[in-house]
Design an enzyme around this catalytic site. Structure first.
Site, PDB file in Angstrom:
ATOM      1  N   ARG A  19       0.834  -1.204   0.000  1.00 46.01           N
ATOM      2  CA  ARG A  19       0.000   0.000   0.000  1.00 46.01           C
ATOM      3  C   ARG A  19       0.866   1.250   0.000  1.00 46.01           C
ATOM      4  O   ARG A  19       2.010   1.234   0.402  1.00 46.01           O
ATOM      5  CB  ARG A  19      -0.900   0.026   1.243  1.00 46.01           C
ATOM      6  CG  ARG A  19      -2.093  -0.900   1.156  1.00 46.01           C
ATOM      7  CD  ARG A  19      -2.949  -0.797   2.403  1.00 46.01           C
ATOM      8  NE  ARG A  19      -3.658   0.473   2.475  1.00 46.01           N
ATOM      9  CZ  ARG A  19      -3.588   1.299   3.503  1.00 46.01           C
ATOM     10  NH1 ARG A  19      -2.820   1.049   4.526  1.00 46.01           N
ATOM     11  NH2 ARG A  19      -4.283   2.431   3.507  1.00 46.01           N
TER      12      ARG A  19
ATOM     13  N   LYS B 272       3.202  -8.428  11.416  1.00 47.33           N
ATOM     14  CA  LYS B 272       2.619  -8.636  10.095  1.00 47.33           C
ATOM     15  C   LYS B 272       3.066  -9.951   9.453  1.00 47.33           C
ATOM     16  O   LYS B 272       4.251 -10.254   9.368  1.00 47.33           O
ATOM     17  CB  LYS B 272       2.997  -7.463   9.180  1.00 47.33           C
ATOM     18  CG  LYS B 272       2.283  -7.467   7.837  1.00 47.33           C
ATOM     19  CD  LYS B 272       2.423  -6.118   7.162  1.00 47.33           C
ATOM     20  CE  LYS B 272       1.783  -6.103   5.786  1.00 47.33           C
ATOM     21  NZ  LYS B 272       1.777  -4.752   5.208  1.00 47.33           N
TER      22      LYS B 272
ATOM     23  N   ARG C 273      -2.283   2.046  13.854  1.00 46.29           N
ATOM     24  CA  ARG C 273      -1.222   1.492  14.698  1.00 46.29           C
ATOM     25  C   ARG C 273      -1.725   1.380  16.147  1.00 46.29           C
ATOM     26  O   ARG C 273      -2.576   2.155  16.571  1.00 46.29           O
ATOM     27  CB  ARG C 273       0.010   2.417  14.696  1.00 46.29           C
ATOM     28  CG  ARG C 273       0.665   2.594  13.329  1.00 46.29           C
ATOM     29  CD  ARG C 273       1.560   1.431  12.984  1.00 46.29           C
ATOM     30  NE  ARG C 273       2.263   1.650  11.724  1.00 46.29           N
ATOM     31  CZ  ARG C 273       1.816   1.270  10.533  1.00 46.29           C
ATOM     32  NH1 ARG C 273       0.632   0.688  10.435  1.00 46.29           N
ATOM     33  NH2 ARG C 273       2.527   1.492   9.446  1.00 46.29           N
TER      34      ARG C 273
END
Length: 333
Positions: free
Chosen positions: A130, A195, A330
């Site tokens: 992204r 992630k 976040r």
């Protein structure tokens, strides 16, 4: 490096056994010096190859390459071969080297693709995340998969696509490795708080006219150490958390099957029936978060997502929807 030379070298080295530069040169009709140059290029795209005088070249670890026919066979089994003909299965392409699986399908819009068509690659030279970020794509160790999907009702039908795609990744990983992932709005998959995978959705068309989307999934399976050093944020890979050996062909087939099922479900009944599942695996639900939009940072509490797939952010007691775009979510530590 020509594609045929590269593919020959990769297949010759895949077993993890030594093979001599002289034999490779004879097979390809080129000099040992040329072989050495080609091997250097392969190391630059993430293959850990070393050479020993008198023995030749060897991969540090064997490669388990993607095989189109195996994926198609597994997909046919998954979708019940009695009910589904081979012709009903999606068109699948497997590339050794590509710029970007998403870009490959986008370039073929609108007449050279069919809904559900899939592009997989061993390596991406220009993989995208992204916001224009590079997606680190070492050779033969992860999954880089893109699927084209026709949006009959226009771009309005794209609402919630990243959420259902994340659920499809969750479905596939759970089915294949019995590992439960967490989901992070708008398009990340987490494992133990870091992630594991990302989603990139490219759209083309008009709001109320038939349109096109390409859904890209990058899933870390077995990250090479050197490639991992290039990633700017914390990451993990699936093999580190799985007790079973990850089969890239098997997991690719699962991803394709699960994504098609979620897309068909979305087409028929929309996003709402999937929200309970999303919230069950939402990594940030009811936690303090910060939303970053350019230079602006908003602090609040994540209250899940709404029927349109927007983030529900509580700020000073007021809950407001936040739609996708150039935003990052976040944990507020």
């Amino acid at each position: 490096m020509t594609k045929t030379v590269k593919e020959h070298l990769v297949k010759s080295l895949a077993s993890g056994q030594f093979i001599s530069g002289q034999l490779l040169g004879e097979q390809l009709g080129i000099s040992r010096t040329a072989i050495a140059k080609h091997i250097k290029v392969l190391t630059e795209i993430g293959l850990d190859i070393y050479s020993v005088t008198g023995k030749g070249y060897k991969l540090a670890q064997p490669l388990y390459l993607l095989e189109k026919e195996k994926i198609i066979s597994l997909l046919a089994d998954e979708t019940n071969p009695q009910a589904e003909k081979q012709s009903d299965l999606p068109l699948i392409e497997v590339h050794s080297l590509i710029d970007s699986t998403n870009d490959y399908l986008m370039r073929r819009l609108p007449n050279q693709v069919t809904s559900g068509q899939v592009c997989l690659a061993e390596y991406q030279s220009a993989g995208r995340g992204r916001r224009g970020r590079q997606w680190i794509s070492p050779f033969g160790s992860q999954i880089y998969l893109s699927m084209y999907w026709y949006l009959e009702q226009g771009l309005s039908g794209a609402m919630g696509l990243s959420l259902l795609t994340a659920l499809a990744v969750s479905d596939a990983v759970k089915a294949h490795s019995n590992v439960q992932v967490q989901l992070k709005w708008p398009n990340d998959i987490y494992l133990d708080g870091v992630k594991l995978a990302g989603i990139l959705i490219d759209l083309e068309g008009q709001a109320l006219e038939p349109s096109h989307c390409v859904i890209g999934i990058g899933l870390n399976l077995h990250m090479p150490v050197d490639a991992g050093k290039l990633i700017e944020q914390k990451w993990t890979d699936l093999q580190s958390h799985s007790k079973v050996k990850i089969d890239r062909n098997g997991l690719s087939a699962q991803l394709i099957s699960c994504l098609r099922k979620r897309l068909q479900q979305h087409q028929q009944v929309g996003l709402v029936p999937m929200l309970e599942e999303w919230h069950a695996h939402d990594a940030f639900l009811n936690k303090r978060v910060k939303l970053i939009t350019g230079e602006r940072v908003t602090h609040g509490i994540c209250r899940g997502v709404n029927n349109q797939g927007a983030l529900l952010l509580e700020v000073d007691g007021q809950v407001k929807p936040v739609y996708g775009g150039e935003v990052s979510l976040r944990m507020d530590e």
